[in-house]
Write a protein that holds these residues in place. Structure first.
Motif, PDB file in Angstrom:
ATOM      1  N   VAL A 228     -17.375   3.712  -7.014  1.00 53.56           N
ATOM      2  CA  VAL A 228     -17.923   2.357  -7.097  1.00 53.56           C
ATOM      3  C   VAL A 228     -19.442   2.397  -7.044  1.00 53.56           C
ATOM      4  O   VAL A 228     -20.121   1.676  -7.786  1.00 53.56           O
ATOM      5  CB  VAL A 228     -17.346   1.466  -5.978  1.00 53.56           C
ATOM      6  N   ALA A 229     -19.990   3.254  -6.196  1.00 54.59           N
ATOM      7  CA  ALA A 229     -21.444   3.400  -6.131  1.00 54.59           C
ATOM      8  C   ALA A 229     -22.012   3.888  -7.464  1.00 54.59           C
ATOM      9  O   ALA A 229     -23.153   3.566  -7.818  1.00 54.59           O
ATOM     10  CB  ALA A 229     -21.829   4.364  -5.010  1.00 54.59           C
ATOM     11  N   LEU A 230     -21.210   4.643  -8.216  1.00 60.01           N
ATOM     12  CA  LEU A 230     -21.634   5.129  -9.525  1.00 60.01           C
ATOM     13  C   LEU A 230     -21.404   4.109 -10.633  1.00 60.01           C
ATOM     14  O   LEU A 230     -21.736   4.364 -11.788  1.00 60.01           O
ATOM     15  CB  LEU A 230     -20.897   6.425  -9.866  1.00 60.01           C
ATOM     16  N   GLY A 231     -20.810   2.985 -10.287  1.00 59.57           N
ATOM     17  CA  GLY A 231     -20.659   1.912 -11.263  1.00 59.57           C
ATOM     18  C   GLY A 231     -19.250   1.613 -11.710  1.00 59.57           C
ATOM     19  O   GLY A 231     -19.061   0.834 -12.651  1.00 59.57           O
ATOM     20  N   ALA A 232     -18.242   2.211 -11.070  1.00 58.17           N
ATOM     21  CA  ALA A 232     -16.855   1.924 -11.459  1.00 58.17           C
ATOM     22  C   ALA A 232     -16.538   0.450 -11.230  1.00 58.17           C
ATOM     23  O   ALA A 232     -16.781  -0.085 -10.145  1.00 58.17           O
ATOM     24  CB  ALA A 232     -15.888   2.801 -10.674  1.00 58.17           C
ATOM     25  N   LYS A 233     -15.964  -0.204 -12.241  1.00 60.38           N
ATOM     26  CA  LYS A 233     -15.639  -1.623 -12.167  1.00 60.38           C
ATOM     27  C   LYS A 233     -14.161  -1.870 -11.937  1.00 60.38           C
ATOM     28  O   LYS A 233     -13.740  -3.013 -11.733  1.00 60.38           O
ATOM     29  CB  LYS A 233     -16.099  -2.324 -13.448  1.00 60.38           C
ATOM     30  N   VAL A 234     -13.357  -0.812 -12.010  1.00 64.21           N
ATOM     31  CA  VAL A 234     -11.933  -0.863 -11.682  1.00 64.21           C
ATOM     32  C   VAL A 234     -11.630   0.375 -10.848  1.00 64.21           C
ATOM     33  O   VAL A 234     -12.079   1.474 -11.185  1.00 64.21           O
ATOM     34  CB  VAL A 234     -11.048  -0.852 -12.946  1.00 64.21           C
ATOM     35  N   ILE A 235     -10.911   0.201  -9.763  1.00 61.97           N
ATOM     36  CA  ILE A 235     -10.426   1.326  -8.966  1.00 61.97           C
ATOM     37  C   ILE A 235      -8.912   1.210  -8.878  1.00 61.97           C
ATOM     38  O   ILE A 235      -8.378   0.159  -8.520  1.00 61.97           O
ATOM     39  CB  ILE A 235     -11.028   1.329  -7.543  1.00 61.97           C
ATOM     40  N   GLU A 236      -8.231   2.300  -9.200  1.00 65.03           N
ATOM     41  CA  GLU A 236      -6.771   2.348  -9.078  1.00 65.03           C
ATOM     42  C   GLU A 236      -6.401   3.484  -8.139  1.00 65.03           C
ATOM     43  O   GLU A 236      -6.841   4.615  -8.325  1.00 65.03           O
ATOM     44  CB  GLU A 236      -6.132   2.579 -10.448  1.00 65.03           C
ATOM     45  N   ARG A 237      -5.612   3.166  -7.118  1.00 56.94           N
ATOM     46  CA  ARG A 237      -5.124   4.187  -6.199  1.00 56.94           C
ATOM     47  C   ARG A 237      -3.642   3.966  -5.928  1.00 56.94           C
ATOM     48  O   ARG A 237      -3.191   2.830  -5.735  1.00 56.94           O
ATOM     49  CB  ARG A 237      -5.889   4.138  -4.867  1.00 56.94           C
TER      50      ARG A 237
END
Length: 361
Positions: A228-237
């Motif tokens: 997210v800090a690198l710019g991810a706009k979607v996170i899936e876990r």
């Protein structure tokens, strides 16, 4: 084409929108409908935006030999792979029940369509967006048919090359502008050395007009927060109620406390990312008032003196005067009043210096 689009009703992704967090339940429900509902509720309570499953029409995803082969794994739910997968597969009616439950408690609901017939069912079900698992990312007939449905898409990129992802991008762009690509490494669990978060920046450079995200299979939450800090706009876990449960995905999944902490940490990082504009903020004013330095007179300076650098020093002073970054701009300007040693050089004392603190050119 804009970077931002509506992934779910009323929920934009990309740009300045909050990161969209997908709780991938997958098949960690063990084939138990009540357990699946419990996991949807867990995802909602932990603050995830979406609860996601995996839908297959087994005769369309696997050939007969694949379904008939013996499956003696400790994670098996049947003597053959087909029996195992059948145990984990919910019916269409059960999917409708799960979707209704998710709507009732207020969380978005979707699934990865693991074959073309599954996509047809999910389209009929009315899911807000299609998730394309890494195993179908290079399945171009599938991609085209899915894109033509017109629903937003989120595409994982595990096991693929950059050349393939360029082809994926071009293929989807022809039919559907609203899609995101997720960096992903298809290993369960995933070692940190194989995550390759720098691909996020490469995707942002190569595909600047779509949101980029991250689908993670590592242990813990730190790497996903870094994405997210690198710019991810979607996170899936992947998520689970218990990592020790039977099934191959549980070990790479987040338990409820971890998912809740991931959501909290992502939202904290988003607040910390800020606007990118560098300026003194209101919260810094107390520190500036206490420690910020100003230009002062090194010795007494009579009025009408033309300033030279050796007449000036920088100190914490009261009142605040000309800021240190403007000291060189004072050289050659005239002091219009007598100034005593150690006095602040305020803007009003210098001919041609703005009261706003900006040197007049």
């Amino acid at each position: 084409m804009p970077l931002t689009f509506e992934l779910c009703p009323g929920r934009m992704i990309g740009g300045s929108s909050p990161c969209f967090i997908i709780a991938e339940i997958g098949q960690n429900h063990q084939g138990d409908l009540d357990r699946a509902k419990e996991m949807i509720k867990m995802a909602k309570d932990c603050g995830a935006d979406c609860a996601k499953f995996q839908k297959s029409e087994l005769d369309h995803k696997f050939n007969k030999r694949a379904l008939e082969r013996p499956y003696a794994s400790k994670h098996s739910w049947g003597k053959t792979y087909g029996e195992h997968k059948s145990h984990l597969e919910f019916s269409h009616e059960q999917y409708r029940e799960l979707q209704k439950y998710a709507e009732e408690i207020g969380i978005f609901f979707t699934a990865s369509g693991m074959d073309e017939m599954a996509v047809e069912f999910l389209h009929e079900l009315g899911v807000p967006f299609f998730k394309v698992g890494s195993g179908d990312t290079n399945n171009f007939p599938y991609l085209e048919k899915t894109a033509k449905k017109g629903r937003p898409m989120v595409v994982s990129s595990g096991m693929q090359s950059m050349d393939t992802m360029h082809r994926v991008y071009r293929t989807l762009k022809q039919h559907n502008p609203n899609f995101a690509i997720l960096q992903c490494t298809s290993a369960y669990p995933l070692d940190a050395e194989d995550v390759n978060l720098r691909v996020i920046a490469e995707y942002q450079k190569e595909f600047p007009d779509i949101p980029i995200g991250y689908s993670g299979h590592e242990s813990g939450i730190s790497i996903s927060v870094a994405a997210v800090a690198l710019g991810a706009k979607v996170i899936e876990r992947h998520v689970t109620l218990d990592k020790t449960s039977k099934g191959s995905d549980h070990a790479a999944s987040l338990e409820p406390a971890e998912l809740a902490e991931l959501v909290r940490s992502v939202r904290l990082v988003e607040r910390a990312l800020g606007s990118g504009v560098k300026a003194m903020l209101p919260c810094e004013k107390p520190c500036h008032d206490k420690l910020g330095k100003s230009v002062v007179a090194k010795a007494r300076i009579p009025r009408n003196t033309v300033l030279t650098l050796d007449m000036l020093a920088v100190k914490v002073a009261e009142p605040k005067g000309v800021p240190p970054e403007d000291i060189f701009a004072l050289v050659g300007r005239t002091v219009i009043e007598d100034t005593e040693e150690d006095d602040s050089i305020t803007p009003e004392l210098v001919d041609g210096y703005s009261k706003k603190g900006h040197v007049l050119r």
